[in-house]
Design a protein around this motif. Structure first.
Motif, PDB file in Angstrom:
ATOM      1  N   THR A  35      40.680  55.672 -59.052  1.00  0.00           N
ATOM      2  CA  THR A  35      39.446  56.165 -59.657  1.00  0.00           C
ATOM      3  C   THR A  35      38.510  54.993 -59.917  1.00  0.00           C
ATOM      4  O   THR A  35      38.931  53.982 -60.481  1.00  0.00           O
ATOM      5  CB  THR A  35      39.753  56.890 -60.988  1.00  0.00           C
ATOM      6  N   PRO A  36      37.239  55.094 -59.536  1.00  0.00           N
ATOM      7  CA  PRO A  36      36.310  53.973 -59.733  1.00  0.00           C
ATOM      8  C   PRO A  36      36.102  53.650 -61.215  1.00  0.00           C
ATOM      9  O   PRO A  36      36.223  54.515 -62.079  1.00  0.00           O
ATOM     10  CB  PRO A  36      35.002  54.449 -59.101  1.00  0.00           C
ATOM     11  N   VAL A  37      35.767  52.406 -61.474  1.00  0.00           N
ATOM     12  CA  VAL A  37      35.562  51.954 -62.852  1.00  0.00           C
ATOM     13  C   VAL A  37      34.341  52.621 -63.490  1.00  0.00           C
ATOM     14  O   VAL A  37      34.222  52.690 -64.709  1.00  0.00           O
ATOM     15  CB  VAL A  37      35.459  50.408 -62.903  1.00  0.00           C
ATOM     16  N   THR A  38      33.443  53.158 -62.681  1.00  0.00           N
ATOM     17  CA  THR A  38      32.230  53.796 -63.209  1.00  0.00           C
ATOM     18  C   THR A  38      32.520  55.158 -63.830  1.00  0.00           C
ATOM     19  O   THR A  38      31.701  55.680 -64.576  1.00  0.00           O
ATOM     20  CB  THR A  38      31.182  53.959 -62.095  1.00  0.00           C
ATOM     21  N   GLN A  39      33.670  55.739 -63.521  1.00  0.00           N
ATOM     22  CA  GLN A  39      34.050  57.003 -64.141  1.00  0.00           C
ATOM     23  C   GLN A  39      34.899  56.718 -65.371  1.00  0.00           C
ATOM     24  O   GLN A  39      35.635  55.738 -65.427  1.00  0.00           O
ATOM     25  CB  GLN A  39      34.825  57.878 -63.157  1.00  0.00           C
ATOM     26  N   ARG A  40      34.798  57.588 -66.351  1.00  0.00           N
ATOM     27  CA  ARG A  40      35.494  57.394 -67.627  1.00  0.00           C
ATOM     28  C   ARG A  40      37.003  57.213 -67.429  1.00  0.00           C
ATOM     29  O   ARG A  40      37.611  56.339 -68.037  1.00  0.00           O
ATOM     30  CB  ARG A  40      35.207  58.600 -68.545  1.00  0.00           C
ATOM     31  N   ARG A  41      37.592  58.029 -66.600  1.00  0.00           N
ATOM     32  CA  ARG A  41      39.034  57.956 -66.350  1.00  0.00           C
ATOM     33  C   ARG A  41      39.432  56.600 -65.776  1.00  0.00           C
ATOM     34  O   ARG A  41      40.419  55.989 -66.187  1.00  0.00           O
ATOM     35  CB  ARG A  41      39.437  59.085 -65.414  1.00  0.00           C
ATOM     36  N   GLY A  42      38.678  56.104 -64.795  1.00  0.00           N
ATOM     37  CA  GLY A  42      38.967  54.805 -64.190  1.00  0.00           C
ATOM     38  C   GLY A  42      38.773  53.663 -65.171  1.00  0.00           C
ATOM     39  O   GLY A  42      39.553  52.707 -65.194  1.00  0.00           O
ATOM     40  N   LEU A  43      37.724  53.765 -65.989  1.00  0.00           N
ATOM     41  CA  LEU A  43      37.474  52.738 -66.992  1.00  0.00           C
ATOM     42  C   LEU A  43      38.620  52.677 -67.996  1.00  0.00           C
ATOM     43  O   LEU A  43      39.140  51.605 -68.306  1.00  0.00           O
ATOM     44  CB  LEU A  43      36.149  53.023 -67.716  1.00  0.00           C
ATOM     45  N   LEU A  44      39.022  53.838 -68.505  1.00  0.00           N
ATOM     46  CA  LEU A  44      40.105  53.872 -69.491  1.00  0.00           C
ATOM     47  C   LEU A  44      41.419  53.359 -68.907  1.00  0.00           C
ATOM     48  O   LEU A  44      42.164  52.632 -69.578  1.00  0.00           O
ATOM     49  CB  LEU A  44      40.292  55.286 -70.037  1.00  0.00           C
ATOM     50  N   ALA A  45      41.705  53.721 -67.661  1.00  0.00           N
ATOM     51  CA  ALA A  45      42.943  53.253 -67.028  1.00  0.00           C
ATOM     52  C   ALA A  45      42.954  51.727 -66.932  1.00  0.00           C
ATOM     53  O   ALA A  45      43.969  51.085 -67.230  1.00  0.00           O
ATOM     54  CB  ALA A  45      43.096  53.879 -65.650  1.00  0.00           C
ATOM     55  N   ALA A  93      38.495  41.464 -63.602  1.00  0.00           N
ATOM     56  CA  ALA A  93      39.648  41.071 -64.418  1.00  0.00           C
ATOM     57  C   ALA A  93      40.861  41.933 -64.089  1.00  0.00           C
ATOM     58  O   ALA A  93      41.983  41.425 -63.982  1.00  0.00           O
ATOM     59  CB  ALA A  93      39.296  41.188 -65.901  1.00  0.00           C
ATOM     60  N   TYR A  94      40.644  43.220 -63.922  1.00  0.00           N
ATOM     61  CA  TYR A  94      41.745  44.117 -63.591  1.00  0.00           C
ATOM     62  C   TYR A  94      42.405  43.709 -62.277  1.00  0.00           C
ATOM     63  O   TYR A  94      43.625  43.610 -62.170  1.00  0.00           O
ATOM     64  CB  TYR A  94      41.259  45.573 -63.515  1.00  0.00           C
TER      65      TYR A  94
END
Length: 191
Positions: A35-45, A93-94
């Motif tokens: 999931t891309p970092v721009t979506q909430r799910r990807g950011l949280l992961a 960083a990820y």
């Protein structure tokens, strides 16, 4: 021994550098978050991955994520959203931390206690090259036994070192025609 290609694509050949294909394959094996970092799910992961332990937090800070704990908490709770610049920092960083974490495991899988891993070289695409200028380049396989420098360069995200390691530790073993496999359509291996 052939030299490296200086004018690749001059007559219409298409492909990518072998080390870039290897980096893509290693990225697939590393299992990054889809999931891309721009979506909430990807950011949280990504944030959970970077903040779950003190060691992970220290690695994230060393990799360039230099925001305060208060800001991280606000992002995790959804009270604030990171700027585009911070999203890029989180992604960088990820990837850096993930590569460092999986490199030792990948190295063991690829080296397989000295047995190595079979690598498939898919030759460059010459469909746009005029017939008299086309080379005879075949699909090749090779068993690569030493992955240490290749995986270390990939984990450090050092493309120059990865290119040198790939050419000197793997491709050169193809024999006198190794220059024909500097550019490829794909490099395949499974570990």
């Amino acid at each position: 021994m052939p030299e490296r290609n200086k004018e690749f694509g001059k007559f219409g050949a298409q492909g990518i550098k072998g080390h870039e294909a290897v980096a893509r394959q290693l990225d697939r094996l590393a299992g990054f978050i889809a999931t891309p970092v721009t979506q909430r799910r990807g950011l949280l992961a990504r944030l959970h991955y970077l903040t779950r332990t003190d060691h992970a937090k220290a690695a994230a800070r060393q990799a360039g994520l230099t925001v305060t704990d208060r800001t991280l908490k606000a992002w995790l709770e959804g009270r604030r959203t990171p700027t585009a610049k911070n999203l890029d920092r989180i992604e960088a960083a990820y990837r850096t931390v993930r590569r460092a974490n999986v490199s030792r495991h990948l190295l063991a899988r690829l080296n397989r206690r000295g047995r190595g891993t079979r690598v498939e070289f898919h030759p460059l695409n010459q469909s746009q090259v005029p017939r008299p200028l086309q080379r005879v380049v075949d699909y090749r396989t090779l068993n690569v036994r030493q992955w240490d420098r290749i995986v270390d360069a990939w984990a450090a995200d050092d493309t120059r070192a990865l290119d040198d390691a790939w050419i000197n530790d793997a491709v050169i073993d193809l024999g006198s025609q190794w220059g024909e496999y500097e550019y490829v359509t794909n490099i395949g291996f499974a570990a």
